[in-house]
Structures are given as C-alpha cells and as structure tokens.
Design a protein around this motif. Sequence first.
Motif, PDB file in Angstrom:
ATOM      1  N   ASP A  37       3.769  -5.829  -4.661  1.00 35.68           N
ATOM      2  CA  ASP A  37       3.529  -7.000  -5.507  1.00 35.68           C
ATOM      3  C   ASP A  37       2.286  -6.822  -6.374  1.00 35.68           C
ATOM      4  O   ASP A  37       1.907  -7.734  -7.104  1.00 35.68           O
ATOM      5  CB  ASP A  37       3.347  -8.242  -4.628  1.00 35.68           C
ATOM      6  CG  ASP A  37       4.624  -8.611  -3.900  1.00 35.68           C
ATOM      7  OD1 ASP A  37       5.711  -8.364  -4.464  1.00 35.68           O
ATOM      8  OD2 ASP A  37       4.539  -9.128  -2.769  1.00 35.68           O
ATOM      9  N   ILE A  38       1.657  -5.672  -6.277  1.00 35.81           N
ATOM     10  CA  ILE A  38       0.433  -5.414  -7.043  1.00 35.81           C
ATOM     11  C   ILE A  38       0.797  -5.061  -8.484  1.00 35.81           C
ATOM     12  O   ILE A  38       1.541  -4.104  -8.736  1.00 35.81           O
ATOM     13  CB  ILE A  38      -0.385  -4.269  -6.396  1.00 35.81           C
ATOM     14  CG1 ILE A  38      -0.933  -4.738  -5.058  1.00 35.81           C
ATOM     15  CG2 ILE A  38      -1.506  -3.816  -7.313  1.00 35.81           C
ATOM     16  CD1 ILE A  38      -1.691  -3.669  -4.294  1.00 35.81           C
ATOM     17  N   LYS A  39       0.265  -5.820  -9.412  1.00 35.62           N
ATOM     18  CA  LYS A  39       0.544  -5.605 -10.833  1.00 35.62           C
ATOM     19  C   LYS A  39      -0.752  -5.195 -11.530  1.00 35.62           C
ATOM     20  O   LYS A  39      -1.456  -6.025 -12.107  1.00 35.62           O
ATOM     21  CB  LYS A  39       1.114  -6.874 -11.458  1.00 35.62           C
ATOM     22  CG  LYS A  39       2.353  -7.426 -10.751  1.00 35.62           C
ATOM     23  CD  LYS A  39       3.476  -6.393 -10.698  1.00 35.62           C
ATOM     24  CE  LYS A  39       4.679  -6.924  -9.928  1.00 35.62           C
ATOM     25  NZ  LYS A  39       5.716  -5.863  -9.745  1.00 35.62           N
ATOM     26  N   ILE A  40      -1.055  -3.916 -11.432  1.00 36.02           N
ATOM     27  CA  ILE A  40      -2.262  -3.408 -12.068  1.00 36.02           C
ATOM     28  C   ILE A  40      -1.907  -2.576 -13.291  1.00 36.02           C
ATOM     29  O   ILE A  40      -0.775  -2.118 -13.460  1.00 36.02           O
ATOM     30  CB  ILE A  40      -3.110  -2.537 -11.110  1.00 36.02           C
ATOM     31  CG1 ILE A  40      -2.294  -1.346 -10.611  1.00 36.02           C
ATOM     32  CG2 ILE A  40      -3.681  -3.359  -9.981  1.00 36.02           C
ATOM     33  CD1 ILE A  40      -3.126  -0.258  -9.964  1.00 36.02           C
ATOM     34  N   LYS A  62      -5.514  -2.028  -2.897  1.00 33.92           N
ATOM     35  CA  LYS A  62      -5.244  -3.358  -2.334  1.00 33.92           C
ATOM     36  C   LYS A  62      -6.547  -4.122  -2.101  1.00 33.92           C
ATOM     37  O   LYS A  62      -6.618  -5.331  -2.355  1.00 33.92           O
ATOM     38  CB  LYS A  62      -4.460  -3.224  -1.028  1.00 33.92           C
ATOM     39  CG  LYS A  62      -2.997  -2.877  -1.209  1.00 33.92           C
ATOM     40  CD  LYS A  62      -2.183  -3.101   0.058  1.00 33.92           C
ATOM     41  CE  LYS A  62      -2.560  -2.150   1.150  1.00 33.92           C
ATOM     42  NZ  LYS A  62      -1.687  -2.285   2.342  1.00 33.92           N
ATOM     43  N   VAL A  63      -7.575  -3.429  -1.641  1.00 34.46           N
ATOM     44  CA  VAL A  63      -8.879  -4.069  -1.433  1.00 34.46           C
ATOM     45  C   VAL A  63      -9.439  -4.550  -2.769  1.00 34.46           C
ATOM     46  O   VAL A  63      -9.910  -5.693  -2.891  1.00 34.46           O
ATOM     47  CB  VAL A  63      -9.859  -3.094  -0.747  1.00 34.46           C
ATOM     48  CG1 VAL A  63     -11.273  -3.675  -0.746  1.00 34.46           C
ATOM     49  CG2 VAL A  63      -9.409  -2.788   0.667  1.00 34.46           C
ATOM     50  N   LEU A  64      -9.400  -3.694  -3.767  1.00 33.69           N
ATOM     51  CA  LEU A  64      -9.932  -4.059  -5.084  1.00 33.69           C
ATOM     52  C   LEU A  64      -9.120  -5.183  -5.724  1.00 33.69           C
ATOM     53  O   LEU A  64      -9.669  -6.066  -6.397  1.00 33.69           O
ATOM     54  CB  LEU A  64      -9.939  -2.829  -6.000  1.00 33.69           C
ATOM     55  CG  LEU A  64     -10.972  -1.754  -5.664  1.00 33.69           C
ATOM     56  CD1 LEU A  64     -10.687  -0.463  -6.429  1.00 33.69           C
ATOM     57  CD2 LEU A  64     -12.382  -2.243  -5.984  1.00 33.69           C
ATOM     58  N   TYR A  65      -7.825  -5.165  -5.511  1.00 32.67           N
ATOM     59  CA  TYR A  65      -6.930  -6.146  -6.125  1.00 32.67           C
ATOM     60  C   TYR A  65      -7.035  -7.515  -5.447  1.00 32.67           C
ATOM     61  O   TYR A  65      -7.252  -8.536  -6.112  1.00 32.67           O
ATOM     62  CB  TYR A  65      -5.496  -5.619  -6.049  1.00 32.67           C
ATOM     63  CG  TYR A  65      -4.472  -6.441  -6.788  1.00 32.67           C
ATOM     64  CD1 TYR A  65      -4.237  -6.222  -8.147  1.00 32.67           C
ATOM     65  CD2 TYR A  65      -3.706  -7.411  -6.139  1.00 32.67           C
ATOM     66  CE1 TYR A  65      -3.271  -6.957  -8.834  1.00 32.67           C
ATOM     67  CE2 TYR A  65      -2.745  -8.148  -6.816  1.00 32.67           C
ATOM     68  CZ  TYR A  65      -2.535  -7.920  -8.166  1.00 32.67           C
ATOM     69  OH  TYR A  65      -1.597  -8.651  -8.844  1.00 32.67           O
ATOM     70  N   ALA A 112       4.697   2.339 -13.105  1.00 38.27           N
ATOM     71  CA  ALA A 112       3.699   1.943 -12.102  1.00 38.27           C
ATOM     72  C   ALA A 112       2.451   1.332 -12.715  1.00 38.27           C
ATOM     73  O   ALA A 112       1.518   0.976 -11.990  1.00 38.27           O
ATOM     74  CB  ALA A 112       3.321   3.156 -11.254  1.00 38.27           C
ATOM     75  N   GLY A 113       2.412   1.213 -14.050  1.00 39.72           N
ATOM     76  CA  GLY A 113       1.288   0.539 -14.693  1.00 39.72           C
ATOM     77  C   GLY A 113       0.356   1.431 -15.483  1.00 39.72           C
ATOM     78  O   GLY A 113      -0.616   0.943 -16.077  1.00 39.72           O
TER      79      GLY A 113
END
Length: 480
Positions: A277-280, A241-244, A302-303
């Motif tokens: 909501d993270i789309k990595i 989350k921090v990186l995103y 999960a990506g």
Amino acid sequence: MTNETKYDIIFVVPRYRAKDGFIWKAIEYRFQSPGVLSLATYLNSRGFNTAILDCNLEQISDDDFISVFNERFGTSDYKYIGFSAATQTINSAYILAEKIKSERSKVQILFGGAHPSALPEDVLKNNFADFVFLGEGELAIEKLLLGEEIENIKGIAFKRNDEIINTGPCERISDLDSLPINDYSLVPMKNCKPLVGTYRKLPATIMVTARGCPGRCTFCSRVVGNKLSVMSPQRIFDEIKVLYYNYGFRQIIFYDDTFISTRNRIEEFCDLIINSDIKISWTCSSRVDKVYPDLLVKMKMAGCHQIMYGVESFNAQVLKNINKKTQPEDIHFAIKETQKAGIEARAAIMLGNPGDTIEILEDNIKQLKKLNPDLIQVTITTPIPGSQMFSEAMTHNQILTYDWDKYEGSDQIVKHENISFEELQKYYRKTYIKYYLRPSFIFRTLFKANSFLKIKVLIIGGFSIIPVIFSGLGKRKKRK
C-alpha cells in the motif's frame, strides 16, 4: 536546552556551503547523513549512548556552532566527539574541532568519512585531531568504546608521540542486513530539503542501500573499497516502511553509487513496493551499462521517476582514459530506453577529463542536444582524494591547490593538458546555457508541468541557471 546526560560519543556533521557562481549555490539541498546515522544507531543498539549534531541538516553556521553545541551538551559528560567530513566540508570540520578542543582539551577528537579515510596522515597533522577512522566505522568505533588496545583495532590511524600509526584497512560489514534500521529520531528529519528536479512528491529524503562500488573509474574515491555490500530487498522495504509510516516521507532518493548494481535485487524490491500500500516516488543513479528495458518498466510501476546516469563524456577515448569501461552507444541506449519506459533521464557530464579538447567539449553539447535527456548535471573534473586520479596527480606534482573548499566541481584542481581553466569555465556555463535555454527544451518541459509542484520546481530550477550565466558575464567584464 542543556542536559546532564552521559554520552559515549557525540557525532558532528559540518555544514556544506556551495560557492557563489556554482549552480548548487542556487539550489542548495540538505539531508541527514546516512553514514553517521548508521554509526549512532549501531552503537546505541550495542548498549552505548550517542548523540548527533548535524550542522548541515540544521543549517548551523561555523560561527554559531560552539554556542549551539554548549547549549545542548554544555553540562553533558562525554569523552569522544566524532566529526564526519567529505573533502568539501573538511575545512569546516577542522574549524569546529579546534573550537571544541580549545574549550575541552581532554576530549578526544575522532575524524571519519571519505576525506579523512583517504588522507589520514594529513588530518592527523592537526593538533586537535586524535584519531582517524578509515572506511566503515561501526566495528572499529565499537572496539574503541569497549576499551580495546588501539593498536589491535583495524581501520584506525592515530598519533603516538611524533609518529602516525595506521593499523590498516577496516573490517568490512559484508551483510548490511545485520545493521539495525537507522534511528531517524536522532536528527530533525523535518529539515530535509531535496535537490531541485529530483522529486515528484514531498517530503523527501535519502537512503543508502549499498556500500562500495565494483567500478574502477579513475575519478571516484574508493575509500570503502570495490567490494559491494548490499541490503536485501526486504531490508530496503522495511526501512522505507519506517520512513513512510513513521515520518511521512513520500519521496526516496537512493544515494547508492549505482543502485541497479544487481538486477535481481532491484526486481524483488520493485515487486515488494508494487504489492504494498506504499505509494512512494523515488530516484536512483546507475551506470549506463547496467540498463535492462524490462526492469525499467517494473521500476516505473514501483514509483521510479528519474535515473541519473554517469555519462561523463561522449568520446570513446576519453571514457577509456578515465577507465569508465562504457561506450558512447551505451549512453544512447540507456537514456533512450529509460525515457521509453516513462522515467526521466538525468545525464551527468564532466568537463576537463584527461584527453578532452575544445572539439570534444563542443561535441558533448551536440550529443546532449541530440539525445535530449530530461536533465543534465555538469561539473569540472575534480580529482577527489581517494581516487586514482588524485593519487597520480599528487605523485607527478600536478595538484594546483590543496584548498579543499575548491574541490566541489567548479574549480581547477589539476592543470589540463589541452584546455585552460578559463575555457573550462566557459564551457561549464555554455553547456548549461546551450542545453537548457533551447526553445524546444523549454516548451517540452512546460508541456510536462502538469502539477503545482512541478511548476514550482521549474521556477526554482530556472532561477538556478541565472547565477551560472551572470557569474560568467561578471568575469568577462572584469577582464576588459
């Protein structure tokens, strides 16, 4: 700009430069050092003040190092400088450390990382080296900065008069969740550049979520140990989350030795990503005997778009010789199931393993073409310091060179019992050429190139093969 800040320690990461003719030269990549970031972040959280000069991430040459260092820290007050080095970068670290010591003789120089941990006595032979930290450095360096008696600090080697004293293995951190999330503001993360073929989105960076490896492969360095310490799924997710959100990264490359080491952990991590909501996009590495078809499907959701498998060889006896504890059928199962799940499979193979013959190298090429992984990675077997293979070769006086710059996977370090170095070089090139220049592979790859980024990656990857081909042609021409 110079500053007058007082630092407890400044960490330096030397630059890595691949040699001409080695495929990594054409597809150079660079990332932050997760280990050094962890050290600096941890010490800062404990009330110390640290800084990092990452010459690899910032592409600072050995020649320019001292001017850059003085520009940033010339008027600063500091007592310790810590160099983190792998075998491939230790010579560069020596050059930089000697330059620092020649200008500031009272500064104490620390070495850490895989190579110094494996060969502390060798590092301490240098006049500019004062301490070597063995394995994980957070707790030991903290104790040094607190002023504890050096002899009482576990995981440190140092010189006293003409004697080298080693206090034994470091104190391991069993719960990686106890460490703070890396402070990525300590280095210029915008400079990250991923390896060709490992990303679907940009920008991209790396993460390490585990330390240690339960495997006993003879070629792997085990300076941290075989005990596996891991981050929890929630801790991995919190750092992503921090990186995103804070740094805008959209691709994560997990650098764990074997990411799928504990099935439940990865399954929970995937659920957290899927329900967010993270789309990595992300990649990882795994052993071929740690493959679960239903987990692969969830990883894809999960990506996850690529898994690199440590194949090493398709020959059962060779796998036994290097204590891989896998079978050829495991390799076939892993790659087929991974591709069935819609995830790319990258096969890493080594040439010149104990017991290898020309026939086995030929069969490796045949098996690769039959199995058809999406990408391959080829190296000449290199006994890295800290590995069983290196220790045994040293004991039997089989090491051909201690020029650490050559320990990157394209040179002969130990004389092979069956195959000449010229033949190993030939098969290093031949494996790449026979695999990647097949019409079927080219058409399949072009067919999957459905975005501008993929096309760009293909072009860069195609050009990276050229030096491998022509380095061989040049050498053959010289011998005529």
